[in-house]
Design a protein around this motif. Structure first.
Motif, PDB file in Angstrom:
ATOM      1  N   HIS A   1      -3.944 -10.686  -0.341  1.00 25.71           N
ATOM      2  CA  HIS A   1      -5.219 -10.880  -1.039  1.00 25.71           C
ATOM      3  C   HIS A   1      -5.470 -12.376  -1.138  1.00 25.71           C
ATOM      4  O   HIS A   1      -4.610 -13.121  -1.621  1.00 25.71           O
TER       5      HIS A   1
ATOM      6  N   ARG B   1       3.135  -1.099   3.466  1.00 24.12           N
ATOM      7  CA  ARG B   1       2.634  -2.296   4.148  1.00 24.12           C
ATOM      8  C   ARG B   1       2.181  -3.314   3.110  1.00 24.12           C
ATOM      9  O   ARG B   1       1.511  -2.973   2.149  1.00 24.12           O
TER      10      ARG B   1
ATOM     11  N   ASP C   1       0.842  -1.196   0.000  1.00 27.98           N
ATOM     12  CA  ASP C   1       0.000   0.000   0.000  1.00 27.98           C
ATOM     13  C   ASP C   1       0.881   1.252   0.000  1.00 27.98           C
ATOM     14  O   ASP C   1       2.111   1.166  -0.103  1.00 27.98           O
TER      15      ASP C   1
ATOM     16  N   ILE D   1      -0.187  -5.765   1.715  1.00 25.29           N
ATOM     17  CA  ILE D   1      -1.599  -6.139   1.825  1.00 25.29           C
ATOM     18  C   ILE D   1      -1.774  -7.483   1.127  1.00 25.29           C
ATOM     19  O   ILE D   1      -1.472  -7.629  -0.052  1.00 25.29           O
TER      20      ILE D   1
ATOM     21  N   SER E   1      -8.916  -8.593   1.205  1.00 22.34           N
ATOM     22  CA  SER E   1      -7.674  -7.822   1.286  1.00 22.34           C
ATOM     23  C   SER E   1      -7.444  -7.553   2.763  1.00 22.34           C
ATOM     24  O   SER E   1      -8.338  -7.042   3.447  1.00 22.34           O
ATOM     25  N   TYR E   2      -6.241  -7.861   3.253  1.00 22.41           N
ATOM     26  CA  TYR E   2      -5.993  -7.755   4.686  1.00 22.41           C
ATOM     27  C   TYR E   2      -4.510  -7.654   4.970  1.00 22.41           C
ATOM     28  O   TYR E   2      -3.670  -7.929   4.116  1.00 22.41           O
ATOM     29  N   TRP E   3      -4.175  -7.229   6.161  1.00 23.40           N
ATOM     30  CA  TRP E   3      -2.807  -7.286   6.633  1.00 23.40           C
ATOM     31  C   TRP E   3      -2.829  -7.798   8.056  1.00 23.40           C
ATOM     32  O   TRP E   3      -3.825  -7.697   8.754  1.00 23.40           O
TER      33      TRP E   3
ATOM     34  N   LEU F   1      -6.362  -7.399  10.103  1.00 27.37           N
ATOM     35  CA  LEU F   1      -7.164  -6.240   9.720  1.00 27.37           C
ATOM     36  C   LEU F   1      -7.606  -6.395   8.274  1.00 27.37           C
ATOM     37  O   LEU F   1      -6.790  -6.301   7.356  1.00 27.37           O
ATOM     38  N   ILE F   2      -8.880  -6.656   8.077  1.00 28.56           N
ATOM     39  CA  ILE F   2      -9.444  -6.794   6.738  1.00 28.56           C
ATOM     40  C   ILE F   2      -9.746  -5.391   6.225  1.00 28.56           C
ATOM     41  O   ILE F   2     -10.496  -4.643   6.851  1.00 28.56           O
ATOM     42  N   THR F   3      -9.135  -5.042   5.102  1.00 28.48           N
ATOM     43  CA  THR F   3      -9.299  -3.698   4.567  1.00 28.48           C
ATOM     44  C   THR F   3     -10.367  -3.616   3.485  1.00 28.48           C
ATOM     45  O   THR F   3     -10.898  -2.544   3.222  1.00 28.48           O
ATOM     46  N   GLU F   4     -10.656  -4.767   2.854  1.00 31.91           N
ATOM     47  CA  GLU F   4     -11.651  -4.757   1.778  1.00 31.91           C
ATOM     48  C   GLU F   4     -12.112  -6.190   1.512  1.00 31.91           C
ATOM     49  O   GLU F   4     -11.332  -7.129   1.629  1.00 31.91           O
TER      50      GLU F   4
END
Length: 59
Positions: free
Chosen positions: A29, A25, A21, A27, A38-40, A49-52
């Motif tokens: 998938h 970081r 990102d 990310i 999508s997470y880290w 932490l799911i971002t999408e």
């Protein structure tokens, strides 16, 4: 959502691909049951932490 719970229980699963990102970081998938998560992972704080979440077919 069962897929998100499963990801939280097993954060070391190998993702399908990674993209950095804007902050550098990585990310992850992961395609699960037609959804792309999508997470880290913050291992120090034991967080996923799911971002999408996207429908893989909506393309």
């Amino acid at each position: 959502m069962a897929q998100a719970s499963q990801l939280a229980r097993y954060p070391f699963v190998e993702s399908d691909y990674r993209v950095a990102d804007d902050d550098g970081r990585e990310i992850e998938h992961l395609l699960v049951d037609g959804l792309v998560f999508s997470y880290w992972v913050d291992h120090a704080h034991r967080l996923v932490l799911i971002t999408e979440i996207e429908d893989a077919d909506s393309g």
